[in-house]
Design an enzyme around this catalytic site. Sequence first.
Site, PDB file in Angstrom:
ATOM      1  N   TYR A   1       0.854  -1.194   0.000  1.00 48.73           N
ATOM      2  CA  TYR A   1       0.000   0.000   0.000  1.00 48.73           C
ATOM      3  C   TYR A   1       0.884   1.236   0.000  1.00 48.73           C
ATOM      4  O   TYR A   1       1.838   1.328   0.766  1.00 48.73           O
ATOM      5  CB  TYR A   1      -0.885   0.018   1.250  1.00 48.73           C
ATOM      6  CG  TYR A   1      -1.815  -1.168   1.382  1.00 48.73           C
ATOM      7  CD1 TYR A   1      -1.339  -2.406   1.814  1.00 48.73           C
ATOM      8  CD2 TYR A   1      -3.165  -1.066   1.079  1.00 48.73           C
ATOM      9  CE1 TYR A   1      -2.191  -3.488   1.933  1.00 48.73           C
ATOM     10  CE2 TYR A   1      -4.027  -2.143   1.211  1.00 48.73           C
ATOM     11  CZ  TYR A   1      -3.530  -3.357   1.631  1.00 48.73           C
ATOM     12  OH  TYR A   1      -4.369  -4.432   1.752  1.00 48.73           O
ATOM     13  N   GLU A   2       0.501   2.224  -0.838  1.00 47.51           N
ATOM     14  CA  GLU A   2       1.375   3.367  -1.076  1.00 47.51           C
ATOM     15  C   GLU A   2       1.667   4.201   0.163  1.00 47.51           C
ATOM     16  O   GLU A   2       2.654   4.924   0.208  1.00 47.51           O
ATOM     17  CB  GLU A   2       0.777   4.271  -2.160  1.00 47.51           C
ATOM     18  CG  GLU A   2      -0.568   4.854  -1.755  1.00 47.51           C
ATOM     19  CD  GLU A   2      -1.263   5.569  -2.912  1.00 47.51           C
ATOM     20  OE1 GLU A   2      -0.718   5.608  -4.007  1.00 47.51           O
ATOM     21  OE2 GLU A   2      -2.373   6.077  -2.681  1.00 47.51           O
ATOM     22  N   LEU A   3       0.838   4.118   1.182  1.00 46.74           N
ATOM     23  CA  LEU A   3       1.082   4.937   2.358  1.00 46.74           C
ATOM     24  C   LEU A   3       2.138   4.326   3.275  1.00 46.74           C
ATOM     25  O   LEU A   3       2.474   4.915   4.299  1.00 46.74           O
ATOM     26  CB  LEU A   3      -0.218   5.257   3.109  1.00 46.74           C
ATOM     27  CG  LEU A   3      -0.896   4.167   3.910  1.00 46.74           C
ATOM     28  CD1 LEU A   3      -2.146   4.729   4.576  1.00 46.74           C
ATOM     29  CD2 LEU A   3      -1.241   2.967   3.098  1.00 46.74           C
TER      30      LEU A   3
ATOM     31  N   THR B   1       6.375   5.615   2.325  1.00 45.94           N
ATOM     32  CA  THR B   1       5.876   5.564   0.949  1.00 45.94           C
ATOM     33  C   THR B   1       7.006   5.215  -0.022  1.00 45.94           C
ATOM     34  O   THR B   1       6.821   4.403  -0.940  1.00 45.94           O
ATOM     35  CB  THR B   1       5.252   6.921   0.568  1.00 45.94           C
ATOM     36  OG1 THR B   1       4.035   7.086   1.320  1.00 45.94           O
ATOM     37  CG2 THR B   1       4.937   7.021  -0.919  1.00 45.94           C
TER      38      THR B   1
END
Lengths: 258, 258, 303, 303
Positions: free
Chosen positions: A54-56, A86
């Site tokens: 997940y990009e976060l 990230t």
Amino acid sequence: MGIKNKGYTLPQLMVTAAAREIADNEVIFVGMRLPMLSFFLAKSTHAPNAVGVYELGIVRDTVAPEGILTMGDLPNLFRAQWLADTADAMGLLQQGFVDASFIGGAQVDRFGNLNTSYIGSVENVDTRLPGSGGACDLASLGKRHIIIMAHQKHRFVPRVDYITSPGYGEGPGWRQQMGLTGGGPSAVITTLGVLHFDPDTCEMTLTSVHPGVTVDEVLENTGWPLQIAAELSQTPEPTDAELSMLRRFDPKGYWTGA
Amino acid sequence: MGIKNKGYTLPQLMVTAAAREIADNEVIFVGMRLPMLSFFLAKSTHAPNAVGVYELGIVRDTVAPEGILTMGDLPNLFRAQWLADTADAMGLLQQGFVDASFIGGAQVDRFGNLNTSYIGSVENVDTRLPGSGGACDLASLGKRHIIIMAHQKHRFVPRVDYITSPGYGEGPGWRQQMGLTGGGPSAVITTLGVLHFDPDTCEMTLTSVHPGVTVDEVLENTGWPLQIAAELSQTPEPTDAELSMLRRFDPKGYWTGA
Amino acid sequence: MSDSKLLSLSRAIARFVPDSSQVVMGTSLETFIPFAAGHELIRQRKRDLTLIGPISDILFDQVVGGGCVHKIRAAWVGNVITGSGYNFRRAVEGGTIEMEDHSNLTVSMALRAGAMGVPFMPARTALGSDLFKTNTSLKVISCPFTGDTLAAVAAINPDVAIIHVQRADEYGNAHAWGNLGITREACMASRHVIITAEEIVSPDVITSDPNRVITPGFRVSAVVHAPWGAHPSPVPGYYNRDHQGFIDYRTASKTSETFADWQARWVDAVHSSDDYLRLLGEERVAELALNHHVIPEAVDYGY
Amino acid sequence: MSDSKLLSLSRAIARFVPDSSQVVMGTSLETFIPFAAGHELIRQRKRDLTLIGPISDILFDQVVGGGCVHKIRAAWVGNVITGSGYNFRRAVEGGTIEMEDHSNLTVSMALRAGAMGVPFMPARTALGSDLFKTNTSLKVISCPFTGDTLAAVAAINPDVAIIHVQRADEYGNAHAWGNLGITREACMASRHVIITAEEIVSPDVITSDPNRVITPGFRVSAVVHAPWGAHPSPVPGYYNRDHQGFIDYRTASKTSETFADWQARWVDAVHSSDDYLRLLGEERVAELALNHHVIPEAVDYGY
């Protein structure tokens, strides 16, 4: 749309179709909304060893223990495999460790270029959309990506107004010419059917229509003369098991309600 | 060397002289060996608010609670302010947040270039030394750095065999020409005296001699005609308070024993 | 859940470090140095390795002494508290190994480039230095925006990273706390990662604190239980630095002959961590124990 | 020890965010969004700000609606669970704010360049996209080693980073756990850092776990006690996401007029976290509490 009273909703059909694009053991860069549900569904059915990035800054190889609406909801952090930056997630992507990802869009064209930024022109903006987020990165760097969007003529346009997330650009060879090292869109899951890209021409090609949808309906809602696959099928319906999974992941029907 | 029977050792004198090069509130990139002791001494006397940055990924604004031999000894991690990556420490340095650092060397020349890599030539190596470590980074990127080394003719040479850590290169303007944005050596603490750099010529200039050392002795041990400051002083001796601090930081006299 | 990656040290090294591998290790500088794994490289008589790292302390010197090394890409090779690494000196002076001279920043940037999947990273260090003469991974470039002169550092993607940590699960998820040096980028940049760990724990222990994980388990190839695997370097929470080990090694490595004796006794005769601990002796082991403790204030990862 | 950096929210914002500042916030994406600080920007009628961030969720939309913004350098501005940010749309469509279009990777690289003190970072993303048309911080370059075509991303060094965390001491040392997004590079790259924290704790709490510190205290300019300061976004260990807050905001922000009402009620009439919590109501606050807990397995930082 023809799927009323079939015991499932259109978003449920789309999420299920998208989930089938994931193979077991793949590393999936998980985007927001329907893609998140598709990943959860795949993990809980045919792809138990898929890993979610997940990009976060999250990597997890299990499904969140509770229905969530964003990837940052605390259940998605709970017992994650890795909580990081990230840039760490993007490093996995840019190195080529990500097999597939999902992207939504407001406009798409025959070569799978996506626009989520400007309708009209940059100088003369009709509609400002939210922008790339991580979508441009996924489209640029993943081994393949799957597009999920509404099938409407003003969205399926000959040429997008702005390329937020590069597809095959102007056709064969374009990605290489731009410096993109691989990848490109592999499938488009729409409200009317499923499309894949012709390996030779890079053109979007209709490969299945949803139950109750006609090919003419698809053609009418596409802004260019759409290619149709020789073996056109019907999109498989969600099974009861898939539907009950989906109700667990989206208990209030926020994403997949009627 | 002339400081026998004075109640302190030569390394203690050097560490004390180096500590005086640190001002309060400065951010110091702390190197191994004597520099570490100099930083601890400065922090415990005139520079209580100095902050220490260590290349292995440590920031701390207190002195380690126990004598240590390397910056990675566990007492130096104990209640640190920040434990992070080498790149984080180097980012502080490269952004210009580090006021001063200390570097040792095997060879130095009149413009403060340091060699800790190859004696002889690269093609025909007489002696291979350990290399840069972080020294090249400190010399390239800090606002200023202080050199600590033994004062011997084969070490103080007209031109170093290899520039591991750039000083003023070939003289005024050289650093700017190379792309180094600031900094350079400010002082050299040797076994015989203390030297600073002339702001106009960038040449090393003797500014103080250690107690009992003559200027002739310094000249004899320097491989080029050394500049002497108009106001030459004697290096101040360590005070009793400084010595007792030093004994706390180096209880077994590993670095500062006779 | 995938299959277990737990292997013995000898199997992990045999399988994931073939001759001619590019190996990054010693990534936390003075702490967590994977000596047990390094000794296994020597015992297995690896050949033509390229060693990559920042300062390495005495580990690289030992592996050079074992005849395993063809090339070193590092910022510093020696013995932090005593100075020179004698095997390294002999090898470079005798022309038997190749050297690529880095600084700590350039080796970090080389691995960060590898970790980010880009072919280089820019830096402002080393300009004007002779590192450019002995390191073809460095080039001078101009910034496309500002015109500033910069050092470009070419990416390094090692074949394998060998990383010592406090604890790991059998699937490759590992906790490390303390200073991390260039560990994160080394793991991310490497094709394979071998984790050697003081303790093997259940996955629940690891997922109780996902911020302490150094790299995601799916990127790890092997997990090895190696108690005291970093001795004589320190491991936060487990043991202090054994300075005497470094001082003794200095003496032992002064000549090729004395090094051969050292290797026979401390490497070739050792076949397990139990062997190693017996050799060390109970008293010395006891002296390295932690006497002061700091247990972090609790946090909650709930929902 | 230096002087305390503890300030009230209004004093911290007044002092460290003058008009025309470049402000990075919302750096952890969906979590830890510093809404309390963002609302203070609006209350103080800041003007001509440049907002920098990855996705921002609704925070940027609110600050745009407050009339504080001249330019946005971000990857995405909207409402994550509902779609468009209406103030943002109106402002861009009306030509009243400038836009620099990033992706999450390019904004991270821009700040990493700033954090590392280099004027750019290379990436492989966005090549062929129209981001190059609406972002002058992007240029196409060739790798000096491989000849690969790359995107160069120019450094961003914001005037101030506003970062919400779980706990901080009064000297600026702050613990954050959870996903970190681009927080580390944002702190490192910025001239000033304002920390807003759920709790102010003694320095001993912070030094009990130095790996959880996000940036060294000497780089921090102000520390603000701001309980519930990230609501309606979630804070690990403290409260869950309040989805209804985002859904309500969608309706409230549909027109300029309804947004003005929202701002009057939720921003201008609020002068403390107590005010805010009263407005929220006890029941809603209680619903956001954590019901499942995970306390990490202990570690030891002793010697």
